[in-house]
Motif scaffolding. Structure first.
Motif, PDB file in Angstrom:
ATOM      1  N   THR A  17     -16.174  35.345 -15.780  1.00 26.11           N
ATOM      2  CA  THR A  17     -16.416  36.854 -15.430  1.00 26.11           C
ATOM      3  C   THR A  17     -15.204  37.290 -14.328  1.00 26.11           C
ATOM      4  N   ARG A  18     -14.408  36.235 -13.957  1.00 27.49           N
ATOM      5  CA  ARG A  18     -13.275  36.276 -12.963  1.00 27.49           C
ATOM      6  C   ARG A  18     -13.910  36.800 -11.811  1.00 27.49           C
ATOM      7  N   LEU A  19     -15.153  36.513 -11.415  1.00 25.21           N
ATOM      8  CA  LEU A  19     -15.809  37.001 -10.191  1.00 25.21           C
ATOM      9  C   LEU A  19     -14.993  36.245  -8.843  1.00 25.21           C
ATOM     10  N   ALA A  20     -14.693  34.917  -9.176  1.00 34.73           N
ATOM     11  CA  ALA A  20     -13.869  34.255  -8.205  1.00 34.73           C
ATOM     12  C   ALA A  20     -12.237  34.630  -8.640  1.00 34.73           C
ATOM     13  N   ASP A  21     -11.676  34.661  -7.354  1.00 37.70           N
ATOM     14  CA  ASP A  21     -10.145  34.866  -7.459  1.00 37.70           C
ATOM     15  C   ASP A  21      -9.335  33.695  -7.922  1.00 37.70           C
ATOM     16  N   LEU A  22     -10.323  32.642  -7.117  1.00 40.29           N
ATOM     17  CA  LEU A  22      -9.548  31.135  -7.436  1.00 40.29           C
ATOM     18  C   LEU A  22     -10.687  30.221  -7.509  1.00 40.29           C
ATOM     19  N   VAL A  23     -10.639  29.465  -8.491  1.00 38.16           N
ATOM     20  CA  VAL A  23     -11.633  28.376  -8.760  1.00 38.16           C
ATOM     21  C   VAL A  23     -11.018  26.923  -8.488  1.00 38.16           C
ATOM     22  N   TYR A  24     -11.435  26.007  -7.680  1.00 37.46           N
ATOM     23  CA  TYR A  24     -10.974  24.798  -7.440  1.00 37.46           C
ATOM     24  C   TYR A  24     -11.794  23.729  -8.182  1.00 37.46           C
ATOM     25  N   GLY A  25     -11.314  22.910  -8.713  1.00 37.74           N
ATOM     26  CA  GLY A  25     -12.035  21.753  -9.336  1.00 37.74           C
ATOM     27  C   GLY A  25     -11.551  20.451  -8.643  1.00 37.74           C
ATOM     28  N   GLN A  26     -12.738  19.606  -8.623  1.00 37.75           N
ATOM     29  CA  GLN A  26     -12.109  18.395  -7.539  1.00 37.75           C
ATOM     30  C   GLN A  26     -11.839  17.177  -8.686  1.00 37.75           C
ATOM     31  N   TRP A  27     -11.713  17.128 -10.036  1.00 37.29           N
ATOM     32  CA  TRP A  27     -11.098  16.161 -10.912  1.00 37.29           C
ATOM     33  C   TRP A  27     -10.339  17.089 -11.741  1.00 37.29           C
ATOM     34  N   PRO A  28      -9.010  16.408 -12.016  1.00 37.62           N
ATOM     35  CA  PRO A  28      -8.151  16.924 -13.022  1.00 37.62           C
ATOM     36  C   PRO A  28      -8.645  17.288 -14.230  1.00 37.62           C
ATOM     37  N   GLN A  29      -9.441  16.306 -14.860  1.00 38.20           N
ATOM     38  CA  GLN A  29     -10.095  16.829 -16.197  1.00 38.20           C
ATOM     39  C   GLN A  29     -10.390  17.925 -16.440  1.00 38.20           C
ATOM     40  N   LEU A  30     -11.163  18.883 -15.382  1.00 35.93           N
ATOM     41  CA  LEU A  30     -11.650  20.101 -15.595  1.00 35.93           C
ATOM     42  C   LEU A  30     -10.623  21.185 -16.195  1.00 35.93           C
ATOM     43  N   GLN A  31      -9.461  20.809 -15.908  1.00 35.06           N
ATOM     44  CA  GLN A  31      -8.271  21.752 -16.281  1.00 35.06           C
ATOM     45  C   GLN A  31      -8.284  21.937 -17.657  1.00 35.06           C
ATOM     46  N   LYS A  32      -8.560  20.732 -18.480  1.00 34.42           N
ATOM     47  CA  LYS A  32      -8.447  20.765 -20.104  1.00 34.42           C
ATOM     48  C   LYS A  32      -9.327  21.710 -20.593  1.00 34.42           C
ATOM     49  N   ARG A  33     -10.483  21.961 -20.198  1.00 34.06           N
ATOM     50  CA  ARG A  33     -11.121  23.027 -20.802  1.00 34.06           C
ATOM     51  C   ARG A  33     -11.095  24.645 -19.975  1.00 34.06           C
ATOM     52  N   CYS A  34     -10.556  24.335 -18.831  1.00 33.51           N
ATOM     53  CA  CYS A  34     -10.562  25.585 -17.939  1.00 33.51           C
ATOM     54  C   CYS A  34      -9.167  25.650 -17.170  1.00 33.51           C
ATOM     55  N   PRO A  35      -8.251  26.189 -17.855  1.00 34.00           N
ATOM     56  CA  PRO A  35      -6.847  25.781 -17.509  1.00 34.00           C
ATOM     57  C   PRO A  35      -6.483  26.666 -16.229  1.00 34.00           C
ATOM     58  N   ARG A  36      -7.167  27.786 -15.814  1.00 39.01           N
ATOM     59  CA  ARG A  36      -7.266  28.625 -14.614  1.00 39.01           C
ATOM     60  C   ARG A  36      -7.690  27.689 -13.387  1.00 39.01           C
ATOM     61  N   VAL A  37      -8.487  26.638 -13.622  1.00 42.66           N
ATOM     62  CA  VAL A  37      -9.002  25.757 -12.491  1.00 42.66           C
ATOM     63  C   VAL A  37      -7.786  24.951 -11.790  1.00 42.66           C
ATOM     64  N   ARG A  38      -7.916  25.152 -10.474  1.00 35.95           N
ATOM     65  CA  ARG A  38      -6.962  24.419  -9.549  1.00 35.95           C
ATOM     66  C   ARG A  38      -7.192  23.216  -9.288  1.00 35.95           C
ATOM     67  N   TYR A  39      -6.345  22.143  -9.283  1.00 31.75           N
ATOM     68  CA  TYR A  39      -6.812  20.782  -8.744  1.00 31.75           C
ATOM     69  C   TYR A  39      -5.935  20.472  -7.643  1.00 31.75           C
ATOM     70  N   SER A  40      -6.460  20.230  -6.562  1.00 31.38           N
ATOM     71  CA  SER A  40      -5.591  19.792  -5.338  1.00 31.38           C
ATOM     72  C   SER A  40      -5.961  18.576  -4.684  1.00 31.38           C
ATOM     73  N   GLY A  41      -7.208  17.965  -5.155  1.00 36.21           N
ATOM     74  CA  GLY A  41      -7.788  16.757  -4.602  1.00 36.21           C
ATOM     75  C   GLY A  41      -9.288  16.961  -4.620  1.00 36.21           C
ATOM     76  N   ALA A  42      -9.976  15.958  -3.934  1.00 35.19           N
ATOM     77  CA  ALA A  42     -11.099  15.888  -3.890  1.00 35.19           C
ATOM     78  C   ALA A  42     -11.920  15.558  -2.322  1.00 35.19           C
ATOM     79  N   VAL A  43     -13.027  15.729  -2.198  1.00 29.70           N
ATOM     80  CA  VAL A  43     -13.468  15.437  -0.856  1.00 29.70           C
ATOM     81  C   VAL A  43     -13.848  14.095  -0.543  1.00 29.70           C
ATOM     82  N   ILE A  44     -13.603  13.207  -1.612  1.00 29.69           N
ATOM     83  CA  ILE A  44     -13.781  11.751  -1.312  1.00 29.69           C
ATOM     84  C   ILE A  44     -12.486  10.869  -1.709  1.00 29.69           C
TER      85      ILE A  44
END
Lengths: 183, 166
Positions: free
Chosen positions: B139-166
């Motif tokens: 719904t684009r409620l979020a201006d920016l969505v961070y994922g913590q694993w790069p695999q998320l970008q396959k299905r959701c290309p607008r997800v940004r990956y920059s690292g994880a908390v672990i």
């Protein structure tokens, strides 16, 4: 953690389900204690579990859980992020157990991918706990932590967002004053 | 001013890891903490930066019951009212939400009052976004969505990956 000490008694085993419920795990550990497979001191944090164990010390929630994790000789935890992060950071041997009752299959997915970055012991169901006890070990990272990178990126975005917001206010004020002067 | 969601369990560990590295001298923080059934445990969770703490209704996860959807629907409506009150009175520049359903309510209010909404998906989500993640992403409620694993970008290309908390 040598396997003998887990089975031989005298160590402290901490079982935690975090803020969730995981009745199957608590029941299995309780059964292992009752049948004498585990003869150590067991302390369980059972969260929202329906049933209470009969053969081990337990509490619903514990604010000092992190300290207890650091003191424990073995940690048995559900595969939630909070508990797994704390177990890794405690440096003590631990076993993560997938809780199938949680939304989707995300705990299993999480542990599978975490295994690519960390060496640790995890099992798919509480039924496999007895056979996994000797394999418990402290987690070791296979690659460098990337939390700094993530936080730097978020900080950059926050700063940019603040600037965008203030520019927006200035524009709004200018818009109002010009509209007033025209009027 | 940055409004940060503050919930117990894994959500707390993750937001704590992120907050510890945010420069406290550059931002003013306020926290929207989750409560349910008059249990306000998250209100006292220690955070690295001081800030006002305001309650917002917690939504799930709950045991599977036939009336669960109705309970969650009601809780979401209450959370929306609280979110609008909170955002209208405090006017944060940014809302930083971590994977809790209440983030969607805060983002809705944030969008209405012009705040930027940044969503960080939970560490446990590897290939699919959570339900809240899907809502704020599609719904684009979020201006920016961070994922913590790069695999998320396959299905959701607008997800940004920059690292994880672990």
């Amino acid at each position: 953690m040598p396997a003998g000490s887990i089975f031989g008694g005298g160590d402290l085993i901490l079982v935690t389900v975090g803020t969730q419920f995981f009745d199957e795990l608590i029941a299995e550990v309780d059964r292992l204690v009752a049948t004498g497979v585990i003869r150590d001191d067991v302390y369980a944090q059972i969260g929202l579990c329906k049933s209470e164990p009969r053969h081990m010390r337990h509490v619903r929630f514990d604010r000092t859980l992190h300290d207890r994790m650091c003191e424990a000789d073995l940690i048995i935890t559900h595969a939630g992020t909070g508990c797994v992060i704390e177990a890794i950071e405690s440096g003590n041997p631990f076993i993560a157990v997938v809780n199938d009752s949680k939304a989707g299959d995300h705990q299993r997915e999480f542990l599978r991918v975490l295994e690519t970055t960390h060496d640790f012991c995890w099992i798919e169901s509480p039924a496999k706990l007895a056979s996994a006890l000797p394999d418990a070990r402290p987690a070791s990272a296979r690659q460098e932590n990337s939390v700094g990178q993530l936080c730097d990126d978020i900080t950059r975005e926050l700063m940019q967002s603040s600037r965008v917001q203030s520019r927006g206010w200035v524009r709004r004020l200018l818009g109002r004053s010009s509209a007033a002067s025209v009027g | 001013m940055v409004l940060v969601t503050l919930f117990g369990g894994g959500w707390y560990r993750e937001i704590l890891k992120i907050s510890e590295r945010l420069p406290g001298d550059r931002f003013r923080f306020i926290y929207a903490y989750g409560y349910l059934n008059d249990v306000h445990g998250a209100a006292t969770l220690p955070m690295p930066h001081p800030g006002e703490r305001l309650p917002i209704r917690f939504l799930g996860p709950t045991r599977k019951r036939w009336y669960g959807r109705f309970v969650n629907g009601w809780n979401f409506a209450v959370a929306c009212v609280e979110a609008f009150r909170m955002v209208r009175s405090r006017r944060p520049d940014v809302i930083l939400g971590l994977s809790t359903a209440s983030s969607a309510a805060l983002f809705l209010a944030g969008r209405f009052y012009g705040a930027r909404c940044i969503y960080v998906e939970s560490l446990t989500r590897v290939e699919n976004l959570s339900l809240t993640g899907r809502i704020v992403y599609h719904t684009r409620l979020a201006d920016l969505v961070y994922g913590q694993w790069p695999q998320l970008q396959k299905r959701c290309p607008r997800v940004r990956y920059s690292g994880a908390v672990i």
